[in-house]
Design a protein around this motif. Structure first.
Motif, PDB file in Angstrom:
ATOM      1  N   ALA A  20       0.827  -1.200   0.000  1.00 40.95           N
ATOM      2  CA  ALA A  20       0.000   0.000   0.000  1.00 40.95           C
ATOM      3  C   ALA A  20       0.866   1.255   0.000  1.00 40.95           C
ATOM      4  O   ALA A  20       0.566   2.240  -0.691  1.00 40.95           O
ATOM      5  CB  ALA A  20      -0.934  -0.009   1.209  1.00 40.95           C
ATOM      6  N   ARG A  70       2.058   1.994  -3.427  1.00 39.72           N
ATOM      7  CA  ARG A  70       1.016   2.570  -4.288  1.00 39.72           C
ATOM      8  C   ARG A  70       0.766   4.039  -3.947  1.00 39.72           C
ATOM      9  O   ARG A  70       0.478   4.846  -4.830  1.00 39.72           O
ATOM     10  CB  ARG A  70      -0.291   1.786  -4.145  1.00 39.72           C
ATOM     11  N   MET A  71       0.891   4.378  -2.658  1.00 37.43           N
ATOM     12  CA  MET A  71       0.650   5.750  -2.228  1.00 37.43           C
ATOM     13  C   MET A  71       1.876   6.642  -2.412  1.00 37.43           C
ATOM     14  O   MET A  71       1.765   7.877  -2.354  1.00 37.43           O
ATOM     15  CB  MET A  71       0.230   5.771  -0.747  1.00 37.43           C
ATOM     16  N   ALA A 131      -7.863   6.512   0.917  1.00 34.17           N
ATOM     17  CA  ALA A 131      -7.831   5.576  -0.206  1.00 34.17           C
ATOM     18  C   ALA A 131      -7.963   4.160   0.344  1.00 34.17           C
ATOM     19  O   ALA A 131      -7.284   3.803   1.314  1.00 34.17           O
ATOM     20  CB  ALA A 131      -6.531   5.714  -0.999  1.00 34.17           C
ATOM     21  N   LEU A 137      -7.411   0.309  -0.581  1.00 27.84           N
ATOM     22  CA  LEU A 137      -6.679  -0.514  -1.549  1.00 27.84           C
ATOM     23  C   LEU A 137      -6.916  -1.989  -1.237  1.00 27.84           C
ATOM     24  O   LEU A 137      -6.617  -2.448  -0.126  1.00 27.84           O
ATOM     25  CB  LEU A 137      -5.187  -0.199  -1.506  1.00 27.84           C
ATOM     26  N   ILE A 189      -4.158  -6.009  -3.406  1.00 27.17           N
ATOM     27  CA  ILE A 189      -2.950  -5.339  -3.909  1.00 27.17           C
ATOM     28  C   ILE A 189      -1.965  -6.364  -4.470  1.00 27.17           C
ATOM     29  O   ILE A 189      -1.708  -7.398  -3.863  1.00 27.17           O
ATOM     30  CB  ILE A 189      -2.275  -4.522  -2.786  1.00 27.17           C
ATOM     31  N   GLU A 232      -6.658  -6.140  -8.325  1.00 25.88           N
ATOM     32  CA  GLU A 232      -6.321  -4.978  -7.502  1.00 25.88           C
ATOM     33  C   GLU A 232      -7.259  -3.805  -7.783  1.00 25.88           C
ATOM     34  O   GLU A 232      -7.538  -3.472  -8.934  1.00 25.88           O
ATOM     35  CB  GLU A 232      -4.875  -4.551  -7.739  1.00 25.88           C
ATOM     36  N   THR A 233      -7.733  -3.162  -6.694  1.00 30.61           N
ATOM     37  CA  THR A 233      -8.617  -2.006  -6.825  1.00 30.61           C
ATOM     38  C   THR A 233      -8.172  -0.907  -5.871  1.00 30.61           C
ATOM     39  O   THR A 233      -7.534  -1.168  -4.853  1.00 30.61           O
ATOM     40  CB  THR A 233     -10.081  -2.355  -6.505  1.00 30.61           C
ATOM     41  N   ARG A 234      -8.544   0.326  -6.225  1.00 30.91           N
ATOM     42  CA  ARG A 234      -8.281   1.482  -5.360  1.00 30.91           C
ATOM     43  C   ARG A 234      -9.454   2.448  -5.467  1.00 30.91           C
ATOM     44  O   ARG A 234      -9.888   2.784  -6.574  1.00 30.91           O
ATOM     45  CB  ARG A 234      -6.976   2.171  -5.745  1.00 30.91           C
ATOM     46  N   ASP A 288     -10.678   6.243  -3.977  1.00 34.47           N
ATOM     47  CA  ASP A 288     -10.214   7.448  -3.297  1.00 34.47           C
ATOM     48  C   ASP A 288     -11.391   8.324  -2.886  1.00 34.47           C
ATOM     49  O   ASP A 288     -12.447   8.323  -3.546  1.00 34.47           O
ATOM     50  CB  ASP A 288      -9.271   8.239  -4.198  1.00 34.47           C
ATOM     51  N   HIS A 296      -8.912  -5.164   3.114  1.00 36.26           N
ATOM     52  CA  HIS A 296      -8.206  -4.112   2.383  1.00 36.26           C
ATOM     53  C   HIS A 296      -7.344  -3.306   3.342  1.00 36.26           C
ATOM     54  O   HIS A 296      -7.447  -3.438   4.562  1.00 36.26           O
ATOM     55  CB  HIS A 296      -9.187  -3.194   1.647  1.00 36.26           C
TER      56      HIS A 296
END
Length: 420
Positions: free
Chosen positions: A110, A113-114, A172, A174, A177, A182-184, A186, A203
């Motif tokens: 995570a 990704r951030m 967000a 997530l 992952i 994979e999904t996100r 926001d 998540h």
């Protein structure tokens, strides 16, 4: 001899394991795995007894004790030592009997990704834990990664953020992952508090707190008095900060707060050090209820309140690392507390009455330590001007219990036979 393997598995499942790890699975007599891996394990030619995670989790200890010495594999998600099964198992199984091999954790993935450096964020879990824990972590500019308890977690955390004045926090969610699914999602705390996002149960929730949060509560002791509900039985802010400094909060250590009143000393002890524990003792049920509500409001819902008198409970509670006596002082109580206090432990007693001060003088003469008089004044209006208004002075006795002979030897500080 190693008989237990705890292997971290990523989102891709068993395909991410190396040949040696797969060989150990094939050779195992017993395997524990999450539901998502059972189908893949069924496709392998196994001679092992295969079970899913025991519920409740504590049953795993009896299961593993029955299997002790037999080749056993536990498949866990990500890093087993980061809020995973390994965190508790290492306290029960000797390290030379087990092998732990982590996969990248959900927190690490995570953070990548951030775009957040791991060293500059706060990772925590709400899985199976009180939601209110989040309150102690919400600070200006804080970056939080939270292992969610369920799909409801984003909305619940958003509500907490809004209540504390951090409604502009960016969030967000997530899920899956590093996998094909994979999904996100926001959003902002103010929006998610009104309309929860659609996310998977499992998540990681990322929260970027706003840079400016007027009136936020820091982790250092000395919160404003109005942070607490109280009937007046409250160690005031300035005295509280000095008292906590001398109690020296340490991660994982236990504090007794005897005569806890509104619970402020124990609450700020827990806020000041990760995983610190506190037990507050109070005779009045109404005060204890107020203290418990304060603990929840200030983000330490694991604060434990016990109704009763100081002296009998001091003989029964788990031995403490630090003790604060804020009410019900007597020579007998102080002597009992010192006998129960762990080596290296700290005892702090505050007194405002002449009678209690006399007891502190007696204890200081017999046991030493430090005796301090604290006087605090605040500028208050006097007509069109300001003048100093003095609070009642507080006499404080501070004692740090020395290490015994056994502890000195264990630390290599004691006198040995060969030194004589």
């Amino acid at each position: 001899m190693i008989w237990l393997d705890i292997i971290g598995v990523g989102e891709a499942g068993l395909s991410d394991l190396n040949a040696d790890q797969k060989d150990r699975i094939l050779a195992a007599q017993h395997i524990i795995a999450p539901d998502r891996l059972i189908a893949a394990l069924d496709d392998m030619t196994l001679n092992a007894e295969l079970i899913t995670w025991p519920r409740p989790f504590r049953q795993i200890y009896d299961v593993l004790e029955a299997w002790r010495g037999k080749p056993t594999v536990i498949l866990a998600t990500g890093d087993p030592l980061w809020y995973g099964a390994g965190s508790s198992l290492v306290t029960r199984i000797p390290s030379d009997e087990m092998r732990i091999e982590p996969a990248p954790s959900g927190f690490q993935l995570a953070a990548s990704r951030m775009g957040w450096p791991m060293a500059h964020l706060h990772a925590m879990t709400l899985h199976g834990r009180p939601l209110e824990m989040i309150r102690a972590a919400i600070m200006p500019s804080a970056r939080l990664l939270i292992l969610a308890d369920s799909a409801a977690t984003p909305a619940q955390v958003a509500e907490q953020l809004v209540a504390i004045g951090a409604g502009t926090a960016a969030m967000a969610a997530l899920a899956h992952i590093d996998g094909d699914a994979e999904t996100r999602v926001d959003g902002r705390a103010t929006d998610w508090a009104k309309k929860p996002p659609q996310v998977a149960d499992f998540h990681v929730l990322a929260v970027a707190c706003p840079d400016i949060m007027p009136g936020f509560y820091p982790s250092v002791p000395g919160l404003p008095d109005d942070a607490y509900d109280s009937d007046g039985k409250l160690t005031k802010s300035d005295i509280r900060a000095i008292t906590l400094a001398r109690l020296k909060p340490v991660s994982g250590q236990l504090l007794w707060d005897l005569g806890c009143g509104s619970g402020s000393i124990g609450i700020e002890w827990m806020r000041a050090a990760a995983d610190a524990r506190a037990i507050g003792v109070e005779q009045r049920a109404d005060r204890l209820a107020v203290a418990e509500a304060n603990a929840i409001k200030l983000g330490v819902p694991k604060w434990a309140g016990v109704k009763g008198e100081n002296l009998p409970l001091a003989a029964e509670l788990d031995c403490p690392d630090a003790v604060f006596i804020g009410g019900g002082l007597s020579v007998d109580l102080a002597e009992l507390v010192m006998s129960r206090l762990k080596s290296g432990g700290r005892l702090v007693v505050n007194a405002v009455t002449l009678e209690s001060e006399a007891i502190l003088l007696q204890l200081h003469q017999h046991h030493g330590g430090r005796l301090i008089r604290i006087a605090v004044s605040h500028a208050d209006p006097v007509g069109p001007y300001y003048g100093w208004r003095s609070a009642m002075p507080v006499t404080q006795w501070v004692l740090e219990k020395g290490l015994g002979e056994k502890e000195l030897e264990e630390k290599g500080l004691g006198e040995k036979e060969t030194d004589r």
